[in-house]
Design an enzyme around this catalytic site. Structure first.
Site, mmCIF file in Angstrom:
data_model
loop_
_atom_site.group_PDB
_atom_site.id
_atom_site.type_symbol
_atom_site.label_atom_id
_atom_site.label_comp_id
_atom_site.label_asym_id
_atom_site.label_seq_id
_atom_site.Cartn_x
_atom_site.Cartn_y
_atom_site.Cartn_z
ATOM 1 N N ALA A 273 0.839 -1.207 0.000
ATOM 2 C CA ALA A 273 0.000 0.000 0.000
ATOM 3 C C ALA A 273 0.870 1.252 0.000
ATOM 4 O O ALA A 273 2.028 1.216 0.403
ATOM 5 C CB ALA A 273 -0.895 -0.006 1.233
ATOM 6 N N GLY A 278 2.911 4.332 -10.620
ATOM 7 C CA GLY A 278 3.242 5.315 -11.650
ATOM 8 C C GLY A 278 4.008 4.565 -12.721
ATOM 9 O O GLY A 278 3.950 3.340 -12.783
ATOM 10 N N CYS A 281 3.991 2.181 -17.872
ATOM 11 C CA CYS A 281 3.094 1.131 -18.371
ATOM 12 C C CYS A 281 1.680 1.165 -17.816
ATOM 13 O O CYS A 281 0.724 1.095 -18.578
ATOM 14 C CB CYS A 281 3.699 -0.234 -18.087
ATOM 15 N N LYS A 341 9.887 5.066 -9.317
ATOM 16 C CA LYS A 341 10.255 4.029 -8.364
ATOM 17 C C LYS A 341 11.776 4.024 -8.227
ATOM 18 O O LYS A 341 12.467 4.657 -9.031
ATOM 19 C CB LYS A 341 9.721 2.657 -8.787
HETATM 20 C C1 UDX Z 1 5.377 -2.680 -14.896
HETATM 21 C C2 UDX Z 1 5.113 -4.195 -14.876
HETATM 22 O O1 UDX Z 1 5.480 -4.717 -13.588
HETATM 23 C C3 UDX Z 1 5.888 -4.880 -15.971
HETATM 24 O O2 UDX Z 1 5.565 -6.258 -15.979
HETATM 25 C C4 UDX Z 1 5.524 -4.242 -17.309
HETATM 26 O O3 UDX Z 1 6.260 -4.809 -18.349
HETATM 27 C C5 UDX Z 1 5.765 -2.740 -17.267
HETATM 28 O O4 UDX Z 1 5.052 -2.169 -16.170
HETATM 29 P P1 UDX Z 1 7.309 -1.048 -14.087
HETATM 30 O O5 UDX Z 1 6.428 0.059 -14.553
HETATM 31 O O6 UDX Z 1 8.751 -1.005 -14.450
HETATM 32 O O7 UDX Z 1 6.758 -2.460 -14.587
HETATM 33 O O8 UDX Z 1 7.262 -1.046 -12.498
HETATM 34 P P2 UDX Z 1 6.646 -1.941 -11.333
HETATM 35 O O9 UDX Z 1 7.737 -2.513 -10.527
HETATM 36 O O10 UDX Z 1 5.615 -2.862 -11.806
HETATM 37 O O11 UDX Z 1 5.980 -0.809 -10.435
HETATM 38 C C6 UDX Z 1 4.973 0.062 -10.959
HETATM 39 C C7 UDX Z 1 4.526 1.049 -9.905
HETATM 40 O O12 UDX Z 1 3.727 0.396 -8.921
HETATM 41 C C8 UDX Z 1 5.660 1.719 -9.146
HETATM 42 O O13 UDX Z 1 5.353 3.092 -9.025
HETATM 43 C C9 UDX Z 1 5.643 1.042 -7.801
HETATM 44 O O14 UDX Z 1 6.124 1.868 -6.780
HETATM 45 C C10 UDX Z 1 4.165 0.739 -7.617
HETATM 46 N N1 UDX Z 1 3.879 -0.404 -6.733
HETATM 47 C C11 UDX Z 1 4.330 -1.643 -7.060
HETATM 48 C C12 UDX Z 1 3.093 -0.211 -5.603
HETATM 49 O O15 UDX Z 1 2.653 0.887 -5.307
HETATM 50 N N2 UDX Z 1 2.802 -1.305 -4.829
HETATM 51 C C13 UDX Z 1 3.237 -2.560 -5.104
HETATM 52 O O16 UDX Z 1 2.907 -3.482 -4.352
HETATM 53 C C14 UDX Z 1 4.047 -2.735 -6.265
#
Ligand code: UDX
Length: 454
Positions: A273, A278, A281, A341
């Site tokens: 949470a 962001g 994708c 991230k």
């Molecule tokens: C994502 C997908 O995971 C990947 O499979 C696809 O190809 C591209 O999009 P990415 O955008 O690089 O990858 O980041 P990811 O690690 O998935 O995190 C996305 C966002 O979600 C980040 O801002 C992260 O902080 C947030 N997040 C992730 C959360 O807030 N909570 C979580 O439990 C996991």
């Protein structure tokens, strides 16, 4: 070993190229930007991605960088198209780069059978569209060649892109032509069988022995990409919605995530949470999915709800600051972490931007810092973003609150003892449930962890 060309040297193209060269294939990376190509030729990596530069250096003898489609395309058995498909105002992706890449492929195809791989995230049905563009360009160039278009969606996460590429949960290939599917299976054989020696700093996860190959038709592969990202996005939004309720009833979002996540049908990952998602994708793909479904008269209400909850998370940061500080005008708010991230300098749909803008609209002075994205922020956000500080100390000095937006270890492990006393008001909002409550409260801070309360 195969000859492979990759068009587009963004995150996906470059990581794919590096990994395939590492597995022993001869790879040519093509980009229309001569500056980028020159940089890559010098051994410099235009993007920040852990280990990428090392792998590129280590595979120098099997990797070529060029702006020319010829002779790379004509000499390749497999040609990847990995160009950007940015969102347009209506939510649909802009396919102009994809179109010109497909035309270039058609004009330069060699005499042997070529598999053209669509790696860019494209609307459902684009495989057929790419095929017709390649064919038209081929005919215009008066060429006779045989080729097949396959869809091979990418699931890599920025910050761990090479690991995700080398140790994939699955490899999806959509195609109408079994011989093209076989070529792809051969190309990826070392990944499917995990028969390669791991690179030094990218160890194979424990117990990871092979990767499943999922062969589908073109449309299914294209939809798998969107459905996977929409599902991950909604998992995060779901826990964020539950976490807000948990805060109100006095429950703990971390316990809930573990309690539900241990059910193998749910799974523990992507239940963290906080400020929400962001990046390049999730916003783009959920919006494209909704927009495609609209064309078929379908509302995709679950995906829409995931988006709504996610924008609410960003608005909640402002609500929290307002309720604590009462007035934001003239207050200094520090933002820790600007990229979407940790371990990336990618600023696409970074929550820090929206949060800073909203605070600035309310008259606050916003000062931000990121361990690696600072110079990009200065360039890309210019005066629309926060004031960029050169150090964490500058963010804290005389501030009325700081917000942890990106959980970089070096920010999480800041010298709180030294920094907190420099604040005007020791209010810390943790948007990533990464900070240690006893440490910070012990030092006199008021800590509000999103999803967990004060
Ligand atoms: C994502 C997908 O995971 C990947 O499979 C696809 O190809 C591209 O999009 P990415 O955008 O690089 O990858 O980041 P990811 O690690 O998935 O995190 C996305 C966002 O979600 C980040 O801002 C992260 O902080 C947030 N997040 C992730 C959360 O807030 N909570 C979580 O439990 C996991």
């Amino acid at each position: 070993m195969m000859n492979v060309s990759i068009i587009g040297t963004g995150y996906v193209g470059l990581t794919t190229g590096a990994a395939l060269a590492f597995l022993g294939h001869r790879v040519t990376c093509i980009d229309i930007d001569p500056k980028k190509v020159e940089q890559l030729k010098r051994g410099e990596c235009p993007i920040y991605e852990p280990e990428l530069e090392n792998i590129l250096k280590g595979c120098r003898d099997r990797l070529t960088f060029t702006t020319d489609y010829e002779p790379a395309i004509s000499g390749s058995q497999v040609v990847f198209i990995a160009v950007g498909t940015p969102s347009q105002a209506d939510g649909q992706p802009d396919l102009s780069y994809l179109k010109s890449a497909a035309q270039a492929v058609g004009r330069n195809l060699g005499p042997k059978f070529t598999v053209v791989v669509n790696k860019s995230t494209v609307p459902i049905g684009s495989g057929n569209w790419v095929e017709s563009i390649v064919r038209d360009a081929m005919r215009e160039a008066k060429k006779e060649a045989s080729f097949s278009v396959v869809s091979n969606p990418e699931f890599l996460r920025e910050g761990s892109a090479l690991s995700d590429m080398l140790y994939p949960d699955r490899i999806v290939v959509g195609s109408e032509d079994p011989s093209a599917t076989t070529v792809m299976q051969d190309l990826y054989l070392p990944l499917l069988k995990q028969s390669f020696d791991s690179p030094k700093n990218l160890p194979r996860p424990k117990g990871f022995v092979q990767s499943p190959f999922v062969a589908t038709d073109l449309q299914s592969a294209e939809l798998i990409k969107y459905a996977a990202n929409a599902f991950l996005a909604l998992k995060i939004s779901f826990i964020n919605e539950v976490a807000e309720l948990a805060e109100r009833v006095g429950a703990n979002a971390g316990h809930i995530a573990r309690g539900i996540g241990l059910d193998a049908r749910i799974g523990e990952r992507f239940l963290q949470a906080g400020i929400g998602w962001g990046g390049s994708c999730f916003a783009k793909d959920t919006s494209a999915l909704i927009s495609t479904a609209r064309e078929y008269g379908l509302p995709m209400s679950i995906t829409q709800a995931a988006r709504d909850v996610n924008s609410r998370q960003r608005a909640r940061v402002i609500e929290i600051l307002l309720s604590e500080l009462r007035i934001l005008k003239g207050k200094k708010i520090g933002i820790l972490g600007l990229a979407f991230k940790p371990f990336t300098d990618d600023l696409r749909d970074a929550p820090a931007f929206e949060i800073s803008s909203r605070l600035k609209e309310r008259g606050a002075k916003v000062v931000g810092y990121d361990p690696i994205a600072n110079s990009r922020v200065r360039q890309e956000w210019a005066d629309r973003g926060p004031i960029v500080a050169d150090s964490v100390a500058e963010v804290f000095a005389e501030s009325d609150a700081v917000v942890l937006v990106t959980e970089w270890p070096e920010l999480v492990n800041s010298d709180w003892k030294a920094l907190l006393p420099s604040m005007k008001n020791k209010l810390v909002v943790d948007g990533r449930s990464a900070l240690d409550r006893p440490t910070l409260t012990g030092l006199g801070a008021k800590l509000i962890i999103m999803g967990y309360g004060a």
